[in-house]
Design a protein around this motif. Sequence first.
Motif, PDB file in Angstrom:
ATOM      1  N   ARG A  41      -5.544   2.416   3.318  1.00  0.00           N
ATOM      2  CA  ARG A  41      -5.163   3.604   4.089  1.00  0.00           C
ATOM      3  C   ARG A  41      -5.350   3.352   5.576  1.00  0.00           C
ATOM      4  O   ARG A  41      -4.489   3.676   6.398  1.00  0.00           O
ATOM      5  CB  ARG A  41      -6.008   4.815   3.683  1.00  0.00           C
TER       6      ARG A  41
ATOM      7  N   TRP B  33      -2.063   7.507  -4.726  1.00  0.00           N
ATOM      8  CA  TRP B  33      -3.388   7.037  -4.301  1.00  0.00           C
ATOM      9  C   TRP B  33      -3.271   5.639  -3.718  1.00  0.00           C
ATOM     10  O   TRP B  33      -2.360   4.890  -4.069  1.00  0.00           O
ATOM     11  CB  TRP B  33      -4.330   7.005  -5.501  1.00  0.00           C
ATOM     12  N   MET B  34      -4.189   5.308  -2.819  1.00  0.00           N
ATOM     13  CA  MET B  34      -4.323   3.940  -2.313  1.00  0.00           C
ATOM     14  C   MET B  34      -5.765   3.738  -1.889  1.00  0.00           C
ATOM     15  O   MET B  34      -6.453   4.702  -1.557  1.00  0.00           O
ATOM     16  CB  MET B  34      -3.355   3.644  -1.157  1.00  0.00           C
ATOM     17  N   PRO B  35      -6.258   2.497  -1.931  1.00  0.00           N
ATOM     18  CA  PRO B  35      -7.640   2.239  -1.539  1.00  0.00           C
ATOM     19  C   PRO B  35      -7.898   2.629  -0.079  1.00  0.00           C
ATOM     20  O   PRO B  35      -7.001   2.610   0.761  1.00  0.00           O
ATOM     21  CB  PRO B  35      -7.797   0.730  -1.722  1.00  0.00           C
ATOM     22  N   ARG B  36      -9.132   2.968   0.203  1.00  0.00           N
ATOM     23  CA  ARG B  36      -9.546   3.443   1.523  1.00  0.00           C
ATOM     24  C   ARG B  36      -9.183   2.459   2.631  1.00  0.00           C
ATOM     25  O   ARG B  36      -8.666   2.840   3.681  1.00  0.00           O
ATOM     26  CB  ARG B  36     -11.054   3.690   1.510  1.00  0.00           C
ATOM     27  N   ARG B  37      -9.454   1.196   2.437  1.00  0.00           N
ATOM     28  CA  ARG B  37      -9.177   0.212   3.487  1.00  0.00           C
ATOM     29  C   ARG B  37      -7.685   0.005   3.693  1.00  0.00           C
ATOM     30  O   ARG B  37      -7.233  -0.267   4.800  1.00  0.00           O
ATOM     31  CB  ARG B  37      -9.860  -1.111   3.172  1.00  0.00           C
TER      32      ARG B  37
ATOM     33  N   GLY C  52       0.807  -1.216   0.000  1.00  0.00           N
ATOM     34  CA  GLY C  52       0.000   0.000   0.000  1.00  0.00           C
ATOM     35  C   GLY C  52       0.838   1.262   0.000  1.00  0.00           C
ATOM     36  O   GLY C  52       0.561   2.217  -0.739  1.00  0.00           O
TER      37      GLY C  52
ATOM     38  N   GLN D 264       2.414   1.695  -3.364  1.00  0.00           N
ATOM     39  CA  GLN D 264       1.424   2.170  -4.327  1.00  0.00           C
ATOM     40  C   GLN D 264       1.171   3.660  -4.134  1.00  0.00           C
ATOM     41  O   GLN D 264       1.068   4.412  -5.101  1.00  0.00           O
ATOM     42  CB  GLN D 264       0.107   1.410  -4.178  1.00  0.00           C
TER      43      GLN D 264
END
Length: 113
Positions: free
Chosen positions: A76, A70-74, A61, A64
């Motif tokens: 993060r 950017w990284m997915p909410r979960r 994460g 990325q």
Amino acid sequence: PSAPPPANPATSDGKKLDNANAAAAATKPPPEWKDLLGLTDTEAFEAWCVGRTGAPLVDAGMRQLWATGWMPRRVRLLCASCLVEGLGLDWRMGEAWFAYALTDHDYAINACM
């Protein structure tokens, strides 16, 4: 046939297991990753920022984030938890890093949370 277990097994440090030792072990906080790795706070934070914590999902994460902004909410949430709960560092360090690295960072939303 297997051998029966010892009557009173000992822990790795040679102490006998009993209720007093078990209660003391249960209340002792687990060691933090940075302490296990022998890192200072600065080294632990830098390892977290560049994705070298040793936790594969956290590292992916953070890499990325640096590569794309950017990284997915979960992910993060997971990375932030690693910083605070796993490494024992101040959450404001992570907030500042996310503000710097995220392309979709929104100060107004973060101030309300």
